[in-house]
Design a protein around this motif. Structure first.
Motif, mmCIF file in Angstrom:
data_model
loop_
_atom_site.group_PDB
_atom_site.id
_atom_site.type_symbol
_atom_site.label_atom_id
_atom_site.label_comp_id
_atom_site.label_asym_id
_atom_site.label_seq_id
_atom_site.Cartn_x
_atom_site.Cartn_y
_atom_site.Cartn_z
ATOM 1 N N ALA A 3 0.848 -1.190 0.000
ATOM 2 C CA ALA A 3 0.000 0.000 0.000
ATOM 3 C C ALA A 3 0.881 1.237 0.000
ATOM 4 O O ALA A 3 1.786 1.359 0.826
ATOM 5 N N VAL A 4 0.618 2.128 -0.933
ATOM 6 C CA VAL A 4 1.391 3.368 -1.031
ATOM 7 C C VAL A 4 0.657 4.438 -0.227
ATOM 8 O O VAL A 4 -0.519 4.707 -0.458
ATOM 9 N N ASP A 5 1.350 5.018 0.738
ATOM 10 C CA ASP A 5 0.785 6.112 1.528
ATOM 11 C C ASP A 5 1.062 7.406 0.769
ATOM 12 O O ASP A 5 2.188 7.892 0.736
ATOM 13 N N LEU A 6 0.044 7.915 0.107
ATOM 14 C CA LEU A 6 0.218 9.111 -0.725
ATOM 15 C C LEU A 6 0.384 10.352 0.135
ATOM 16 O O LEU A 6 -0.168 10.443 1.231
ATOM 17 N N THR A 21 -1.691 16.083 -8.199
ATOM 18 C CA THR A 21 -1.704 14.803 -8.900
ATOM 19 C C THR A 21 -0.298 14.445 -9.356
ATOM 20 O O THR A 21 0.136 13.301 -9.223
ATOM 21 N N ASP A 22 0.437 15.410 -9.880
ATOM 22 C CA ASP A 22 1.810 15.141 -10.335
ATOM 23 C C ASP A 22 2.680 14.600 -9.207
ATOM 24 O O ASP A 22 3.463 13.670 -9.402
ATOM 25 N N ARG A 23 2.544 15.146 -8.031
ATOM 26 C CA ARG A 23 3.348 14.696 -6.892
ATOM 27 C C ARG A 23 2.930 13.299 -6.442
ATOM 28 O O ARG A 23 3.769 12.488 -6.073
ATOM 29 N N ARG A 24 1.636 13.017 -6.474
ATOM 30 C CA ARG A 24 1.167 11.671 -6.115
ATOM 31 C C ARG A 24 1.629 10.653 -7.159
ATOM 32 O O ARG A 24 2.061 9.555 -6.812
ATOM 33 N N VAL A 25 1.559 11.015 -8.449
ATOM 34 C CA VAL A 25 2.028 10.127 -9.519
ATOM 35 C C VAL A 25 3.518 9.838 -9.328
ATOM 36 O O VAL A 25 3.964 8.694 -9.478
ATOM 37 N N HIS A 26 4.281 10.840 -8.998
ATOM 38 C CA HIS A 26 5.716 10.650 -8.764
ATOM 39 C C HIS A 26 5.941 9.639 -7.633
ATOM 40 O O HIS A 26 6.810 8.772 -7.735
ATOM 41 N N ARG A 27 5.166 9.728 -6.559
ATOM 42 C CA ARG A 27 5.315 8.795 -5.437
ATOM 43 C C ARG A 27 5.028 7.365 -5.893
ATOM 44 O O ARG A 27 5.778 6.445 -5.589
ATOM 45 N N VAL A 28 3.947 7.168 -6.634
ATOM 46 C CA VAL A 28 3.613 5.823 -7.123
ATOM 47 C C VAL A 28 4.703 5.315 -8.055
ATOM 48 O O VAL A 28 5.137 4.160 -7.959
ATOM 49 N N SER A 46 -11.098 6.632 -5.371
ATOM 50 C CA SER A 46 -11.217 8.069 -5.208
ATOM 51 C C SER A 46 -9.931 8.765 -5.653
ATOM 52 O O SER A 46 -9.522 8.634 -6.799
ATOM 53 N N THR A 47 -9.257 9.473 -4.764
ATOM 54 C CA THR A 47 -8.023 10.169 -5.130
ATOM 55 C C THR A 47 -6.961 9.185 -5.604
ATOM 56 O O THR A 47 -6.236 9.455 -6.555
ATOM 57 N N GLY A 48 -6.878 8.024 -4.969
ATOM 58 C CA GLY A 48 -5.930 7.002 -5.395
ATOM 59 C C GLY A 48 -6.248 6.505 -6.794
ATOM 60 O O GLY A 48 -5.353 6.233 -7.592
ATOM 61 N N GLY A 49 -7.535 6.395 -7.114
ATOM 62 C CA GLY A 49 -7.943 5.988 -8.456
ATOM 63 C C GLY A 49 -7.528 7.002 -9.496
ATOM 64 O O GLY A 49 -7.029 6.649 -10.573
ATOM 65 N N ASN A 50 -7.727 8.259 -9.184
ATOM 66 C CA ASN A 50 -7.306 9.314 -10.110
ATOM 67 C C ASN A 50 -5.791 9.327 -10.272
ATOM 68 O O ASN A 50 -5.272 9.574 -11.360
ATOM 69 N N ALA A 54 -3.804 8.614 -13.780
ATOM 70 C CA ALA A 54 -2.853 9.589 -14.320
ATOM 71 C C ALA A 54 -1.481 8.950 -14.531
ATOM 72 O O ALA A 54 -0.821 9.197 -15.540
ATOM 73 N N ARG A 55 -1.056 8.103 -13.604
ATOM 74 C CA ARG A 55 0.232 7.429 -13.738
ATOM 75 C C ARG A 55 0.247 6.547 -14.985
ATOM 76 O O ARG A 55 1.176 6.561 -15.776
ATOM 77 N N ALA A 56 -0.803 5.771 -15.177
ATOM 78 C CA ALA A 56 -0.885 4.874 -16.334
ATOM 79 C C ALA A 56 -0.976 5.662 -17.641
ATOM 80 O O ALA A 56 -0.379 5.277 -18.644
#
Length: 89
Positions: A3-6, A21-28, A46-50, A54-56
């Motif tokens: 589990a990634v803690d965003l 979103t860019d910062r969360r994508v970078h973390r993933v 929700s936010t994790g889905g978005n 975006a990452r994909a």
């Protein structure tokens, strides 16, 4: 399972300047670069889905077996989400 803690969610503090979103994508993306994570299935709600959508959309199927978005909310502004289609392996 991993589990990634965003940033700004769970126990992880928000980043200075806000969490985007860019910062969360970078973390993933950073987590997926770890060893033995090739062929990962990303699941987010929700936010994790978005974030995983975006990452994909940005990086394609690299290291992914599948993407599952559960109740990914749309912001109501901008274009609709990019449909994700990866070739069968």
């Amino acid at each position: 399972m991993l589990a990634v803690d965003l940033p700004g969610r769970g126990t992880d503090a928000p980043l200075p300047g806000g969490t985007t979103t860019d910062r969360r994508v970078h973390r993933v993306r950073t987590v997926l670069e770890g060893p033995d994570l090739s062929g990962a299935a990303l699941v987010g709600g929700s936010t994790g889905g978005n974030t995983i959508r975006a990452r994909a959309a940005r990086y394609g199927a690299d290291r992914l077996a599948s993407v599952v978005v559960v109740a990914g909310a749309e912001s109501g502004s901008g274009p609709p989400p990019t449909p994700l289609c990866f070739p069968a392996r």
